[in-house]
Motif scaffolding. Structure first.
Motif, PDB file in Angstrom:
ATOM      1  N   ASN B 233       6.416 -56.521   2.498  1.00  0.00           N
ATOM      2  CA  ASN B 233       6.513 -56.085   1.141  1.00  0.00           C
ATOM      3  C   ASN B 233       7.398 -54.930   1.813  1.00  0.00           C
ATOM      4  OD1 ASN B 233       5.539 -58.591   0.047  1.00  0.00           O
ATOM      5  ND2 ASN B 233       3.787 -57.760  -0.255  1.00  0.00           N
ATOM      6  N   ASP B 234       7.696 -54.402   1.933  1.00  0.00           N
ATOM      7  CA  ASP B 234       7.993 -53.252   1.704  1.00  0.00           C
ATOM      8  C   ASP B 234       9.496 -53.049   1.404  1.00  0.00           C
ATOM      9  OD1 ASP B 234       7.504 -50.473   3.385  1.00  0.00           O
ATOM     10  OD2 ASP B 234       9.486 -50.220   2.903  1.00  0.00           O
ATOM     11  N   ALA B 242      12.427 -54.906  10.834  1.00  0.00           N
ATOM     12  CA  ALA B 242      11.388 -54.585  12.044  1.00  0.00           C
ATOM     13  C   ALA B 242      10.267 -54.604  12.618  1.00  0.00           C
ATOM     14  CB  ALA B 242      11.975 -52.991  11.890  1.00  0.00           C
ATOM     15  N   ALA B 243       9.681 -54.479  11.451  1.00  0.00           N
ATOM     16  CA  ALA B 243       8.040 -54.977  10.609  1.00  0.00           C
ATOM     17  C   ALA B 243       8.181 -56.880  11.206  1.00  0.00           C
ATOM     18  CB  ALA B 243       7.664 -54.951   9.704  1.00  0.00           C
ATOM     19  N   THR B 244       9.048 -57.525  10.865  1.00  0.00           N
ATOM     20  CA  THR B 244       8.731 -58.526  11.271  1.00  0.00           C
ATOM     21  C   THR B 244       8.620 -59.160  12.346  1.00  0.00           C
ATOM     22  OG1 THR B 244      10.214 -59.014   9.487  1.00  0.00           O
ATOM     23  CG2 THR B 244       9.770 -61.329  10.203  1.00  0.00           C
ATOM     24  N   SER B 245      10.073 -58.717  13.014  1.00  0.00           N
ATOM     25  CA  SER B 245      10.085 -58.964  14.822  1.00  0.00           C
ATOM     26  C   SER B 245       8.477 -58.060  15.803  1.00  0.00           C
ATOM     27  CB  SER B 245      11.331 -57.472  16.009  1.00  0.00           C
ATOM     28  OG  SER B 245      12.785 -57.849  14.560  1.00  0.00           O
ATOM     29  N   ALA B 265       5.450 -63.469   3.499  1.00  0.00           N
ATOM     30  CA  ALA B 265       6.537 -64.224   4.829  1.00  0.00           C
ATOM     31  C   ALA B 265       7.444 -65.030   3.866  1.00  0.00           C
ATOM     32  CB  ALA B 265       6.878 -65.093   6.147  1.00  0.00           C
ATOM     33  N   VAL B 266       7.402 -65.953   3.491  1.00  0.00           N
ATOM     34  CA  VAL B 266       7.005 -67.053   2.817  1.00  0.00           C
ATOM     35  C   VAL B 266       7.720 -66.431   0.675  1.00  0.00           C
ATOM     36  CG1 VAL B 266       7.096 -69.492   0.980  1.00  0.00           C
ATOM     37  CG2 VAL B 266       6.371 -69.261   3.176  1.00  0.00           C
ATOM     38  N   LEU B 297      11.913 -64.349   9.494  1.00  0.00           N
ATOM     39  CA  LEU B 297      11.252 -64.419   8.538  1.00  0.00           C
ATOM     40  C   LEU B 297      10.645 -66.289   8.961  1.00  0.00           C
ATOM     41  CD1 LEU B 297      12.217 -62.744   5.347  1.00  0.00           C
ATOM     42  CD2 LEU B 297       9.889 -62.271   6.737  1.00  0.00           C
ATOM     43  N   LEU B 298      11.935 -66.979   9.236  1.00  0.00           N
ATOM     44  CA  LEU B 298      11.849 -67.964   9.642  1.00  0.00           C
ATOM     45  C   LEU B 298      11.386 -68.219  10.595  1.00  0.00           C
ATOM     46  CD1 LEU B 298      15.831 -69.242   8.394  1.00  0.00           C
ATOM     47  CD2 LEU B 298      13.043 -70.800   7.628  1.00  0.00           C
TER      48      LEU B 298
END
Lengths: 183, 992
Positions: B233-234, B242-245, B265-266, B297-298
């Motif tokens: 949510n940043d 970076a966080a998603t990775s 993520a959605v 994200l996907l």
């Protein structure tokens, strides 16, 4: 991403970045094999190939090949654009980057790469932010006497190493378009 | 004069390299050079470095470069070693030069210390070069790692974001275990701390990702995990990327801990997808909103099944639809970057749709979109479309939709210029094949095979063979297809393929006549592939009679046709043909004379090849003395093969797996030599060529009872058609008494009605000697007796066993054993002999286990527990908790521990009911100290925890042995159930 290699048309390795632990011997073997494979491919061929259990994504910019190895589930097209974004970053930083810039200022090439990609994943995809970070670092340099002097002339270059990776006109037009759209 | 030379020299180099330098040179030449050329370096150090660099790329010969570099290395070395302490700047300069030399491809073996010194400099550039050197030239030198870690620790706590970033980059680049150990707690703390700068957060996230990839066991999950999820949510998109990775990597290992990331993520994805292209400012890439983040994200969503919450699910479907819709919009830019970025997101979305495999409409839309790409002018898109469609083809919803593109794909196979694209087309055809289109696809693949690249021919051959078998409605088509395969690409038809066609022909009565007729016709070709001769020889030998009625394929013509190929073939094929001839003698008595004539020829009876000679002699003799009845029994038609999974499929799977083809070839070679090696003493014929299994056994064995397990020859008949050729199937290795010998050295290992095998062994350090006694329990002689042992990690010397064991006699064989490495598999003893008319094969696992090489070590309680605590690392510990089925007898357990090889340390453990032991395992290369602790526990419920040791094999053996103690205790005691716990700790010891 498992690793990224930059090599010249002559097969000289210009930059290597490994995101998986490998011995020097393995690295050399992989490099030799890949350089051979990629150089043997014709210009119109597709930018992806299967190699061992990895996917190779490569693209040629002037005299330099940029080559990334990604894993099975990774996205090829976005990797292609990672390469392009890196080239853009280099181009912006050096001002019409050519192979020689990367040879002589290899440390800068590495620093820019570290700001952009870390651990094999994109860290910061904004061009502005990456360059800001590098410029801030440059400001910290205590001796800043030479950078300005070696600014590129943009004139004729004599050797094979010095053709621009991105052709000037295209890049300019791209910048223009972006500005128009943003404003 | 001096000035002139220098100027000339330098300008020469400049001309050869770049005008850029020339400019620099011109700018500086007025002051610098005209006064004093030597001052160049002091005035303009960076120019000096660049001139220096230029020297290397100036295109001189390789020798000149090496000479120059060696000189420079010597110079740098002397500078580093000199009495005068170097200032930070020179240190940086030389470290930088070393790096440059390394990057040119030369080895660097010094300078690490200087680089580490640079890390503690407070000048940014010096620190930066130091870190770069460490990152590029990682060396697992333990002393340095400690120093490097110290420097990193200082920088991490400096609160200077630039320094922190350098340190985090270094950890992420090196990513060694030592670093993971040192910073596993610190990095997550930095990542989730409220006051951390965004850029540092980004570095910390990816740093943690790298550590988690290299040493997942060292990264503890904790309360930080939930806070990491909220980074989705940043505000800062760089942080989110970076966080998603990081979350993807973590979620793959602990999906439950990160479940909450799905809804976030959605939501994030939906915001990106619906944003105008300018909303995200610099994160918009060629008019595509945050393509990298969208892809990630996907990707994250692909770690989970479709969201259960209907609202979230609906929102996600909307996102995916939007992405699919956008693909139909006209491009906003003609640049390839625009379309690449857009399509990258699209392909990732399609991957997610395929992963969920639950929305038929989306799947069909995805398929149609990919169908458009199949004809796109961009090679890259065609490649990816073919690749993604392969996955769509396996979904029941979209299989039919994929099939509609068959013509396009076939066209791609024919017209694509790039072999990697054609390869994808082959894959897709294979994936979309079903009963309805199999004939068309197989035909297309066959015709492509004629021109296919050599690199992919073998794979295509396998695929055609599999499809032909899988979708064969009538088997005449199957036979035609395989014969075509051999005709077109005979060299690429592996054994599995032609073995398989014979298996199928033999098992199906309806196709035998057709097969005989077809191979007969195929053999008419003046030049035919040897594989065809093999198939032809085999099938005519079995079913030639089915076509013998036709005068055009009378027995004699059949025989002459086969024999006309004989001289062009290799030895194994000739051997096969000889067997076909002897089968002809049975099928067609009228050609007996002709065939005997051929067998009697000098070229057969005195053939230099033992195998051929033996067959000729034996077949000739058989045909002369045996009555028609006997001949008919011996040479009867082959019985059907048991149904089994196609060995071709197994081969294709293997080929697709990570193992390279060459590895496979090697292992196969190895296996076949093993087989031959263990067979050398008893049979003179190699089993692989003995298709008819006739060479050396009694007739009865050939056609006798259906499941031919005990008879060597009969099992050959079955096994020859599978890929694995061991004489005895691996499952039949006898291990029943194996575990009894873990804690003892003498006793009877094996016994049946014929044979008893006893052992007596002694071990000292890494050496051992084992006496094996073979007792003949019968009154008849064992003939051709042989026993051999195969093992990699043990060096085993033996005396060959006497080939004859008289009835009631005992034969002794001595094995001298040297333990080279820690090993897992105990060696297998293969015993072969002939009893009466049949061959006997017995494979027994010999109880040579790692613990035999234990030397007991005595130690005091203090010593023991000090070491025990030192060995705290999880990888050094194996723990197993198990139930003893019966009550334990203290004395027996003690005897077991001593028998196990360790010293039994009495009175060491404060708890008197525990047992402790210590010992050192000796191998030729390493010595490993092990501590053992057995904790009987009368009340607690058992929970089983297993930890890894330093050496994998040691772990394995220790575990096995653990179980063995369990086994022993069940064996020795009766009565109540007790639970006890046994812990082993081990370490690499430095020669005591």
């Amino acid at each position: 991403m498992q690793f990224m290699l930059l090599f010249s048309r002559q097969g000289k390795l210009r930059l290597q970045k490994w995101y998986v632990p490998l011995s020097d011997k393995e690295k050399k073997k992989i490099t030799r094999e890949l350089v051979q494979t990629v150089l043997a491919r014709k210009p119109k061929m597709c930018s992806f190939l299967e190699w061992r259990d990895l996917k190779i994504v490569y693209k040629r910019y002037a005299s330099l090949y940029f080559c990334c190895a990604i894993e099975d589930q990774d996205n090829e097209l976005i990797t292609l654009e990672i390469i392009h974004r890196y080239v853009e970053l280099l181009d912006k930083y050096f001002g019409s980057v050519c192979e020689l810039d990367i040879i002589f200022n290899f440390e800068k090439a590495y620093f820019i790469l570290d700001e952009f990609l870390l651990g094999g994943e994109a860290q910061e995809t904004s061009k502005k932010n990456v360059l800001k970070a590098i410029e801030q670092a440059d400001l910290l340099q205590e001796v800043s006497h030479h950078e300005a002097c070696i600014a590129p002339s943009g004139n004729a270059f004599l050797t094979q190493h010095s053709s621009f990776l991105i052709h000037e006109p295209t890049l300019n037009s791209h910048i223009l378009i972006t500005r128009n759209m943003c404003s | 004069m001096l000035n002139m030379t220098v100027i000339y020299f330098i300008s020469y180099l400049y001309l050869r390299t770049s005008l850029k330098l020339m400019f620099a040179f011109c700018l500086h030449s007025d002051e610098g050079l005209s006064k004093h050329p030597v001052s160049l370096e002091t005035l303009y150090p960076s120019i000096k470095i660049k001139v220096y660099f230029a020297l290397f790329i100036s295109g001189k010969s390789k020798e000149a470069e090496i000479k120059r570099i060696n000189k420079e290395l010597a110079n740098i070395r002397s500078k580093f070693k000199g009495d005068k302490a170097l200032d930070g700047y020179s240190k940086k300069k030389y470290v930088c030069k070393l790096l440059f030399i390394f990057l040119l491809g030369h080895d660097i073996d010094f300078g690490h210390m200087e680089a580490v010194n640079l890390l503690s400099s407070n000048k940014y550039t010096e620190k930066q070069i130091g870190y770069l050197f460490i990152s590029v030239l990682v060396n697992s030198n333990s002393d340095l790692i400690r120093l490097i870690n110290n420097a990193i620790k200082n920088d991490l706590s400096s609160r200077n974001p630039t320094f922190m970033n350098l340190a985090l980059h270094c950890i992420a680049n090196v990513g060694s275990r030592e670093m993971a150990e040192a910073f596993a707690a610190e990095v997550p703390r930095i990542l989730v701390a409220g006051d951390t700068m965004d850029s540092v957060k980004q570095s910390a996230a990816l740093c943690l990702l790298r550590l988690n990839r290299t040493s997942p066991d060292l990264i503890p999950m904790g309360e930080w995990t939930s806070r990491v999820v909220h980074l989705l949510n940043d505000q800062h998109l760089g942080v989110v990327t970076a966080a998603t990775s990081l979350i993807i990597t973590l979620a793959q290992k602990n999906p439950d801990d990160f479940k909450t990331s799905v809804s976030l993520a959605v939501a994030r994805l939906s915001r990106i997808v619906t944003s105008a292209s300018t909303d995200l400012q610099d994160y918009t890439y060629y008019f595509v909103a945050a393509p990298w983040l969208s892809v990630k994200l996907l990707r994250l969503l692909q770690c989970y099944p479709p969201p259960e919450d209907a609202a979230i699910r609906g929102r996600l479907t909307e996102c995916l639809e939007t992405i699919l819709n956008k693909a139909q919009e006209p491009p906003k830019s003609k640049k390839v970057q625009h379309s690449n970025a857009k399509n990258a997101v699209l392909f990732e979305a399609i991957s997610l749709i395929i992963h969920h495999d639950s929305e038929p409409t989306l799947l069909v839309r995805a398929c149609n979109q990919l169908g458009q790409f199949l004809q796109h002018r961009e090679t890259n898109l065609r490649y990816l479309a073919l690749e993604s469609m392969c996955m769509l083809a396996s979904s029941e919803f979209s299989h039919e939709a994929v099939k509609t593109h068959i013509e396009t794909v076939i066209n791609a196979l024919k017209t694509e210029r790039d072999v990697s694209v054609r390869q994808r087309a082959v894959d897709l055809l294979y994936a979309m094949c079903d009963r309805s289109n199999a004939k068309q696809i197989v035909a297309e693949m066959l015709s492509y095979l004629e021109t296919a690249d050599y690199s992919i021919r073998e794979e295509i051959v396998l695929k055609v063979a599999i499809l032909a078998e899988k979708y064969a409605v009538d088997y005449t088509w199957y036979v035609d297809t395989i014969l075509n395969l051999i005709r077109i690409a005979g060299d690429y038809v592996s054994e599995e393929v032609w073995y398989r066609v014979i298996q199928i022909v033999i098992n199906r009565d309806d196709v035998q006549g057709y097969a005989a007729k077809t191979v007969f016709e195929a053999l008419q070709a003046p030049a035919c592939h040897e594989n065809l001769v093999k198939v032809g020889g085999y099938i005519l030998g079995e079913f030639g009679n089915l076509i013998a009625g036709d005068p055009r394929s009378s027995p004699l013509i059949q025989f002459n046709l086969l024999h006309s190929k004989f001289h062009l073939c290799s030895v194994p094929t000739r051997a096969l043909l000889l067997s076909a001839y002897v089968k002809f003698i049975n099928l067609f008595p009228e050609v007996k004379g002709t065939i005997q004539e051929v067998l009697r020829a000098d070229s057969q009876l005195r053939n230099a090849d033992v195998e051929l000679q033996q067959r000729a002699v034996e077949y000739l003799r058989l045909s002369c003395i045996a009555s028609t009845d006997i001949l008919a029994t011996v040479l009867e038609e082959m019985p059907p093969f048991p149904e089994r999974e196609s060995s071709i499929l197994a081969k294709l799977k293997k080929k697709k797996g990570s193992g390279t083809v060459s590895d496979m070839e090697d292992s196969r070679k190895e296996r076949s030599t093993n087989v031959n090696g263990s067979n050398d003493h008893i049979v003179t014929t190699s089993p692989s060529s003995d298709l008819l299994g006739l060479g050396h056994t009694q007739a009865a064995a050939l056609n006798s009872a259906s499941p031919p397990v005990t008879s060597n020859a009969a099992s050959l008949l079955v096994d020859v058609f599978t890929e694995s050729l061991p004489v005895v199937p691996p499952t039949s290795i006898i291990e029943e008494n194996f575990s009894r010998f873990v804690c003892k050295n003498n006793g009877v290992l094996y016994e049946n009605q014929l044979l008893q095998i006893g052992l007596k062994s002694e071990f000292r350090q890494n050496l051992g000697r084992m006496y094996v006694f073979y007792g003949n329990k019968t009154t008849t002689q064992f003939l051709n007796f042989s026993a051999s042992l195969v093992c990699q990690d043990l060096n085993i010397h033996t005396t060959p066993a006497d080939p004859v064991v008289d009835g009631g006699a005992q034969l002794q064989q001595v094995f001298n054993i040297e333990c080279l490495l820690d090993f897992v598999e105990a060696p297998v003893l293969s015993v072969h002999f002939r009893y009466g008319g049949s061959m006997q094969n017995i494979s027994i696992r010999l109880p040579i286990t790692l613990n035999k090489f234990f030397q007991p070590t005595e130690m005091t309680s203090q010593e023991f527990f000090q070491r025990w605590k030192q060995l705290g690392a999880p990888q050094q510990e194996v723990q197993k908790i198990f139930k003893a089925k019966h009550s334990m007898d203290t004395e027996v357990t003690k005897a077991k521990i001593i028998g196990f090889g360790t010293a039994l340390l009495d009175g060491v453990d404060p708890n008197p009911s525990n047992f402790v032991g210590a010992g050192v395992i000796h191998t030729k290369t390493i010595q490993v100290g092990c501590l053992l602790r057995l904790e009987p526990n009368t009340q607690a419920q058992a929970s089983c925890s297993v930890k890894r040791t330093h050496i994998h094999a040691a772990l394995y053996t220790l575990m096995t042995i653990n179980c063995n103690i369990d086994y022993c205790s069940t064996d020795i005691s009766k009565g109540k159930i007790k639970i006890f716990k046994c812990i082993f700790k081990s370490q690499h010891s430095q020669n005591k």
